[in-house]
Design an enzyme around this catalytic site. Structure first.
Site, PDB file in Angstrom:
ATOM      1  N   LYS A   1       0.693  -1.490  -0.690  1.00 60.44           N
ATOM      2  CA  LYS A   1      -0.300  -0.088   0.219  1.00 60.44           C
ATOM      3  C   LYS A   1       1.075   1.029   0.046  1.00 60.44           C
ATOM      4  O   LYS A   1       0.784   2.605  -0.340  1.00 60.44           O
ATOM      5  CB  LYS A   1      -1.095  -0.126   1.295  1.00 60.44           C
TER       6      LYS A   1
ATOM      7  N   GLU B   1      -9.612   3.565   0.251  1.00 63.96           N
ATOM      8  CA  GLU B   1      -9.094   1.963  -0.375  1.00 63.96           C
ATOM      9  C   GLU B   1      -8.985   1.715  -1.836  1.00 63.96           C
ATOM     10  O   GLU B   1     -10.134   3.075  -2.701  1.00 63.96           O
ATOM     11  CB  GLU B   1     -10.185   0.677  -0.557  1.00 63.96           C
TER      12      GLU B   1
END
Length: 654
Positions: free
Chosen positions: A436, A575
């Protein structure tokens, strides 16, 4: 046979030393068993009198009532029952030991009564017993007692078989090798039985036999699910050790698609004798059907990195940190330091290491990486050689709401530990990062990317100054199955509650790896690193989350959308729909381990990045959420928020 008899005699004599305890009532009371056995002795006496009477052709001899002499024989027999504790076992679980006990009790009764008889004869010249009667009685009583227990055992097993027959699962065993045959044989002999073996599946048709253990061999000419349906099986037990990973995945997927259960059989050599085989046959787990080859470690390189050194693991009570602790402990470090700020999880891993590695010198330390002074104290006291930095906040939606905490834990915490590793000349610092951090779309990913930038910049400064030999290595990987807060435990919990399973988007995909696999790669990457590298891991094929949800539902024995529903709830703040690919060869360099690659990333100037991080820390203490995130976007220009309130800040920057 002689050895078995010797062991049985030893157990009998050992048990005879114990005192009778009529208060210990379990199942059928001991006194009741003793009473039943006494009744059998009385019946044996009657049968003996009939036999002797017929032999003498005398009806006068026979009488239902025992004489005083005959009562003496029964009394002696009962006394030896008590001595040998024949009443102590459960009748339905009678074994060879019980037969030995009865044989010894009958033999001792025979010898004692014969001794009384001949002693009485020597003194009075008269007979107290009939010797033939004693001999016949001993044989009849032994046979009666033994047959009674066999009868009870048979009736009880027949009752259990009938009672559990409806609950038995009809299964086919996949495989015809020795392991498959041994598994099927053991399952057939188990009482009560959970699995009814209908036959064997031969995948290659190499086995020319028609039957094994009296069960048919089915040659696999169709899909496995079709074969199961034709043979009226409800489940499949995988017992063929020659199956490849791909073959296993295909079989499991085919069975799950048509709602057949799939189980994995253990190797016969791994079966624990004190545990029922049925309890060792496990359901296929989601980890078993990840489309990725198994990971192999360079154990020599890792051992050289860890053996006889002081190892510090920050976040050592978390899901990743605790697995690093377990794996490091296997390589016999000189000392293992487990640092975490969560008391209960830290106690649990401390207890586990105590149990599994009793000779390991280790210490559980309650501390917080955000507190520079306490981290300094830990390093000054223990001077660790190798540091695995796994302490971090990692939950994307929570960090989106609390960006200051992401800065304190993930940025400042990493800076504190990295600085102390340099100050106290640790050999190596290994940081656990995340995919991420690649083109971050949320605060958590951005905070980890800033930590990566600082670690690389610090390494370059150290090399330039030539004042320290500490090597800084960063490792990145994606989602970890079973880690705290990951999707699989959430799905399992939702299934337990009856559903529905919640996914954020029908097209969302992720890369997955098991906790042990991820930690193996972290440890090996740390060992192979020379300083400054950012290692990324091959996570295998991307998995569509909705497909993962369906598989987990089927693995649990339910039907998707019928018994357990799947509900789309929308993307969470920060997200991404698709994670960045980690194995893009245009941006990576290979290593000797095909699962580990080195990302080519531009390094930042230490003085610049250090000042920016200190400014970020000040903003995190006093500034607003927007001010904090704006600072983070200044440091990481590729940080573009998605599905978040912070998206408007990107427009301001543009």
């Amino acid at each position: 046979m002689y050895k078995k008899l010797k062991q049985a005699l030893f157990q009998v004599l050992e048990s005879s030393r114990k005192k009778i305890d009529f208060k210990n009532i379990s199942y059928l009371p001991r006194w009741a068993i003793l009473c039943f056995d006494s009744v059998i002795l009385m019946m044996a006496l009657v049968i003996t009198k009939i036999i002797i009477g017929n032999l003498k052709n005398s009806s006068i001899y026979f009488s239902y009532l025992p004489t005083s002499q005959e009562l003496i024989v029964i009394l002696v027999n009962v006394l030896f029952f008590i001595f040998f504790r024949t009443y102590a076992g459960l009748i339905r679980h009678s074994t060879f030991i019980d037969a030995v006990k009865f044989f010894l009790a009958s033999a001792a009764t025979l010898i004692t009564t014969l001794g009384i008889h001949y002693l009485y004869f020597l003194i009075t010249k008269d007979s107290i017993f009939l010797v033939p009667e004693i001999l016949v009685y001993s044989i009849v009583s032994f046979c009666g007692l033994f047959l009674f227990r066999i009868l009870v055992k048979y009736i009880f097993e027949a009752y259990l078989t009938n009672q559990y027959e409806e609950d038995e699962l009809n299964v086919l065993v996949f495989g015809t090798d020795e392991n498959a045959i041994a598994i099927a044989s053991a399952l057939k002999s188990e009482k009560p039985s959970r699995y009814k073996v209908l036959g064997f599946i031969d995948k290659a048709g190499k086995n020319k036999s028609k039957e094994i253990l009296g069960l048919p061999i089915v040659h696999l000419h169709r899909k496995v699910a079709v074969t199961l349906r034709i043979n009226k099986a409800q489940a499949l037990i995988l017992a063929d050790n020659s199956l490849t990973k791909e073959e296993s995945i295909d079989i499991v997927d085919n069975c799950l698609e048509y709602n057949f259960k799939v189980y994995r059989a253990p190797l016969i050599s791994d079966i624990e004798n004190n545990i029922s085989l049925s309890n060792q046959i496990e359901k296929i787990q989601i980890e078993d059907i990840l489309e990725r080859d198994p990971i192999k470690l360079d154990n020599k390189l890792v051992a050289k990195e860890i053996y006889n050194k002081c190892i510090l693991v920050t976040g050592g009570a978390g899901s990743i940190g605790s697995e690093i602790v377990r794996q490091v402990a296997n390589y016999k470090p000189k000392k293992l330091l487990i640092l975490d700020n969560a008391e209960t999880p830290l106690y649990r891993i401390q207890h586990e290491i105590n149990q599994n590695f009793p000779n390991l010198d280790f210490e559980a330390i309650i501390s917080d990486v955000r507190n520079r002074e306490t981290i300094d104290e830990v390093f000054e006291t223990h001077k660790p050689d190798v540091v695995y930095h796994a302490a971090a906040y990692k939950h994307v939606p929570l960090m989106e709401k609390h960006p200051s905490q992401a800065v304190f834990a993930n940025v400042i915490g990493s800076k504190n530990v990295a600085d102390m590793a340099n100050k106290y000349n640790a050999e190596k610092f290994v940081m656990v990062s995340t995919d991420k951090a690649v083109n971050p779309s949320n605060v958590m990913g951005a905070s980890k990317r800033i930590a990566e930038i600082y670690i690389q910049a610090l390494q370059e400064k150290i090399k330039a100054d030539n004042k320290s030999t500490t090597q800084y290595v960063t490792t990145r990987f994606g989602n970890v199955l079973g880690s705290n807060g990951s999707v699989v435990p959430l799905f399992k919990k939702q299934i337990e509650e009856g559903g529905p399973l919640t996914i954020t988007h029908p097209d969302i995909i992720r890369y997955f790896m098991t906790i042990p696999e991820a930690c193996q790669l972290v440890i090996e990457a740390g060992a192979m690193g020379n300083g400054g590298e950012v290692f990324i891991f091959d996570m295998g094929e991307a998995v569509k989350i909705i497909d993962l949800a369906k598989k987990i539902i089927r693995l649990a024995g339910f039907t998707p959308y019928k018994e357990i529903d799947i509900k789309v709830i929308g993307l969470r703040p920060g997200e991404k729909l698709y994670e960045e690919l980690l194995n893009d060869k245009s941006e990576t360099l290979p290593t000797y381990n095909e699962k580990i690659m080195i990302a080519k990333i531009v390094c930042h100037d230490y003085e610049v990045i250090n000042k920016l991080i200190l400014d970020l820390a000040s903003t995190a203490k006093e500034g607003t959420k927007n001010e904090i995130v704006l600072k983070m976007k200044d440091i990481v220009p590729e940080f573009l928020s998605m599905n978040s309130d912070f998206e408007r800040l990107d427009k301001k920057i543009v």
